[in-house]
Design a protein around this motif. Structure first.
Motif, PDB file in Angstrom:
ATOM      1  N   ASP A  49       0.826  -1.196   0.000  1.00  0.00           N
ATOM      2  CA  ASP A  49       0.000   0.000   0.000  1.00  0.00           C
ATOM      3  C   ASP A  49       0.863   1.250   0.000  1.00  0.00           C
ATOM      4  OD1 ASP A  49      -1.104  -0.724   3.364  1.00  0.00           O
ATOM      5  OD2 ASP A  49       0.653   0.413   2.741  1.00  0.00           O
ATOM      6  N   ILE A  50       0.204   2.353  -0.320  1.00  0.00           N
ATOM      7  CA  ILE A  50       0.876   3.629  -0.453  1.00  0.00           C
ATOM      8  C   ILE A  50      -0.043   4.705   0.096  1.00  0.00           C
ATOM      9  CG2 ILE A  50       0.019   3.942  -2.823  1.00  0.00           C
ATOM     10  CD1 ILE A  50       2.777   5.245  -3.463  1.00  0.00           C
ATOM     11  N   ASN A  51       0.544   5.663   0.798  1.00  0.00           N
ATOM     12  CA  ASN A  51      -0.316   6.680   1.387  1.00  0.00           C
ATOM     13  C   ASN A  51      -0.717   7.728   0.347  1.00  0.00           C
ATOM     14  OD1 ASN A  51       2.082   8.141   1.157  1.00  0.00           O
ATOM     15  ND2 ASN A  51       1.898   9.082   3.182  1.00  0.00           N
ATOM     16  N   THR A  52      -1.494   8.696   0.783  1.00  0.00           N
ATOM     17  CA  THR A  52      -2.088   9.644  -0.156  1.00  0.00           C
ATOM     18  C   THR A  52      -1.051  10.429  -0.951  1.00  0.00           C
ATOM     19  OG1 THR A  52      -2.263  11.271   1.619  1.00  0.00           O
ATOM     20  CG2 THR A  52      -4.207   9.909   1.188  1.00  0.00           C
ATOM     21  N   SER A  53       0.051  10.780  -0.303  1.00  0.00           N
ATOM     22  CA  SER A  53       1.066  11.590  -0.974  1.00  0.00           C
ATOM     23  C   SER A  53       2.062  10.756  -1.760  1.00  0.00           C
ATOM     24  CB  SER A  53       1.810  12.441   0.049  1.00  0.00           C
ATOM     25  OG  SER A  53       2.575  11.600   0.902  1.00  0.00           O
ATOM     26  N   GLY A  54       2.089   9.472  -1.478  1.00  0.00           N
ATOM     27  CA  GLY A  54       3.071   8.605  -2.125  1.00  0.00           C
ATOM     28  C   GLY A  54       4.383   8.508  -1.384  1.00  0.00           C
ATOM     29  N   GLU A  55       4.469   9.171  -0.251  1.00  0.00           N
ATOM     30  CA  GLU A  55       5.741   9.216   0.481  1.00  0.00           C
ATOM     31  C   GLU A  55       5.965   7.994   1.357  1.00  0.00           C
ATOM     32  OE1 GLU A  55       6.081  14.108   0.861  1.00  0.00           O
ATOM     33  OE2 GLU A  55       5.529  12.885   2.595  1.00  0.00           O
ATOM     34  N   SER A  56       4.902   7.289   1.673  1.00  0.00           N
ATOM     35  CA  SER A  56       5.011   6.130   2.558  1.00  0.00           C
ATOM     36  C   SER A  56       4.460   4.898   1.880  1.00  0.00           C
ATOM     37  CB  SER A  56       4.245   6.399   3.855  1.00  0.00           C
ATOM     38  OG  SER A  56       4.306   5.274   4.702  1.00  0.00           O
ATOM     39  N   THR A  57       5.249   3.829   1.876  1.00  0.00           N
ATOM     40  CA  THR A  57       4.833   2.572   1.253  1.00  0.00           C
ATOM     41  C   THR A  57       5.119   1.410   2.198  1.00  0.00           C
ATOM     42  OG1 THR A  57       6.993   2.321   0.181  1.00  0.00           O
ATOM     43  CG2 THR A  57       5.269   3.408  -1.086  1.00  0.00           C
ATOM     44  N   ARG A  58       4.359   0.356   2.024  1.00  0.00           N
ATOM     45  CA  ARG A  58       4.565  -0.859   2.814  1.00  0.00           C
ATOM     46  C   ARG A  58       4.365  -2.049   1.896  1.00  0.00           C
ATOM     47  NH1 ARG A  58       0.909  -1.821   7.502  1.00  0.00           N
ATOM     48  NH2 ARG A  58      -0.692  -1.330   5.949  1.00  0.00           N
ATOM     49  N   TYR A  59       5.044  -3.157   2.222  1.00  0.00           N
ATOM     50  CA  TYR A  59       4.981  -4.348   1.389  1.00  0.00           C
ATOM     51  C   TYR A  59       4.903  -5.613   2.235  1.00  0.00           C
ATOM     52  CZ  TYR A  59       6.829  -1.133  -2.110  1.00  0.00           C
ATOM     53  OH  TYR A  59       7.011  -0.066  -2.959  1.00  0.00           O
ATOM     54  N   ILE A  60       4.245  -6.608   1.651  1.00  0.00           N
ATOM     55  CA  ILE A  60       4.333  -7.928   2.242  1.00  0.00           C
ATOM     56  C   ILE A  60       5.791  -8.374   2.134  1.00  0.00           C
ATOM     57  CG2 ILE A  60       3.862  -9.129   0.076  1.00  0.00           C
ATOM     58  CD1 ILE A  60       2.177 -11.122   1.591  1.00  0.00           C
ATOM     59  N   GLU A  61       6.226  -9.193   3.079  1.00  0.00           N
ATOM     60  CA  GLU A  61       7.635  -9.601   3.109  1.00  0.00           C
ATOM     61  C   GLU A  61       8.072 -10.198   1.776  1.00  0.00           C
ATOM     62  OE1 GLU A  61       9.481  -8.835   5.740  1.00  0.00           O
ATOM     63  OE2 GLU A  61      11.280  -9.594   4.728  1.00  0.00           O
ATOM     64  N   ALA A  62       7.221 -10.992   1.158  1.00  0.00           N
ATOM     65  CA  ALA A  62       7.575 -11.677  -0.082  1.00  0.00           C
ATOM     66  C   ALA A  62       7.787 -10.722  -1.249  1.00  0.00           C
ATOM     67  CB  ALA A  62       6.487 -12.686  -0.446  1.00  0.00           C
ATOM     68  N   ALA A  63       7.296  -9.506  -1.111  1.00  0.00           N
ATOM     69  CA  ALA A  63       7.403  -8.534  -2.199  1.00  0.00           C
ATOM     70  C   ALA A  63       8.548  -7.543  -2.013  1.00  0.00           C
ATOM     71  CB  ALA A  63       6.091  -7.762  -2.334  1.00  0.00           C
ATOM     72  N   MET A  82       6.477  -4.977 -10.773  1.00  0.00           N
ATOM     73  CA  MET A  82       6.859  -6.282 -10.230  1.00  0.00           C
ATOM     74  C   MET A  82       8.050  -6.819 -11.015  1.00  0.00           C
ATOM     75  SD  MET A  82       3.120  -7.967  -9.524  1.00  0.00           S
ATOM     76  CE  MET A  82       2.744  -8.174 -11.268  1.00  0.00           C
ATOM     77  N   ASN A  83       9.147  -6.998 -10.340  1.00  0.00           N
ATOM     78  CA  ASN A  83      10.361  -7.523 -10.949  1.00  0.00           C
ATOM     79  C   ASN A  83      10.720  -8.875 -10.344  1.00  0.00           C
ATOM     80  OD1 ASN A  83      10.605  -5.079 -12.383  1.00  0.00           O
ATOM     81  ND2 ASN A  83      11.801  -4.140 -10.742  1.00  0.00           N
ATOM     82  N   SER A  84      11.604  -9.586 -11.002  1.00  0.00           N
ATOM     83  CA  SER A  84      12.065 -10.898 -10.510  1.00  0.00           C
ATOM     84  C   SER A  84      10.889 -11.782 -10.118  1.00  0.00           C
ATOM     85  CB  SER A  84      13.010 -10.704  -9.314  1.00  0.00           C
ATOM     86  OG  SER A  84      14.112  -9.903  -9.668  1.00  0.00           O
ATOM     87  N   LEU A  85       9.929 -11.861 -10.994  1.00  0.00           N
ATOM     88  CA  LEU A  85       8.708 -12.595 -10.687  1.00  0.00           C
ATOM     89  C   LEU A  85       8.969 -14.079 -10.520  1.00  0.00           C
ATOM     90  CD1 LEU A  85       6.299 -10.621 -12.986  1.00  0.00           C
ATOM     91  CD2 LEU A  85       5.958 -10.988 -10.534  1.00  0.00           C
ATOM     92  N   LYS A  86       8.185 -14.666  -9.611  1.00  0.00           N
ATOM     93  CA  LYS A  86       8.306 -16.083  -9.287  1.00  0.00           C
ATOM     94  C   LYS A  86       6.958 -16.760  -9.539  1.00  0.00           C
ATOM     95  CE  LYS A  86      11.376 -14.841  -5.450  1.00  0.00           C
ATOM     96  NZ  LYS A  86      11.582 -14.947  -3.982  1.00  0.00           N
ATOM     97  N   PRO A  87       6.959 -18.070  -9.743  1.00  0.00           N
ATOM     98  CA  PRO A  87       5.675 -18.767  -9.918  1.00  0.00           C
ATOM     99  C   PRO A  87       4.708 -18.520  -8.758  1.00  0.00           C
ATOM    100  CG  PRO A  87       7.459 -20.178 -10.624  1.00  0.00           C
ATOM    101  CD  PRO A  87       8.100 -18.958 -10.023  1.00  0.00           C
TER     102      PRO A  87
END
Length: 118
Positions: A49-63, A82-87
């Motif tokens: 996810d990304i906040n309204t301004s785009g300054e803060s992002t969070r990711y699942i560990e796998a991403a 999405m880079n280095s994609l996996k099955p």
């Protein structure tokens, strides 16, 4: 209200895709934006996810280190590079909008399918 996700497809392991989600019908810049995915036979899981301004992002560990979420408030669009994609990344990817402070997303898109072949 519409959230139209596109950019999915079939890609080989190690490849890249850029998902886009175009929003309309609400004030895009005032909502946090999120990406979820649902793999075949599994439940939906939050990806980033990304906040309204785009300054803060969070990711699942796998991403982490492979995916990048970004947004363009002038274009009412959120992206997922999405880079280095996996099955294991094979899933239908959904974008959603959540009002800041809310527990759940309010608006959902229709999903775009990503298939990663080994």
């Amino acid at each position: 209200v519409q959230l139209q996700a596109f950019g999915g497809g079939l890609v080989q392991e190690g490849g890249s895709l850029r998902l886009s989600c175009a929003a309309s019908g609400f004030t895009f810049s005032t909502y946090d934006m999120r990406w979820f995915r649902q793999a075949p036979g599994k439940g939906r899981e939050w990806v980033a996810d990304i906040n309204t301004s785009g300054e803060s992002t969070r990711y699942i560990e796998a991403a982490k280190g492979r995916f990048t979420i970004s947004r363009d408030n002038a274009k009412n669009t959120v992206y997922l590079q999405m880079n280095s994609l996996k099955p294991d990344d094979t899933a239908v990817y959904y974008c959603s909008a959540r009002f800041p402070g809310a527990l759940k997303s309010l608006y959902w898109g229709q999903g775009t399918k990503v298939t990663v072949s080994s």
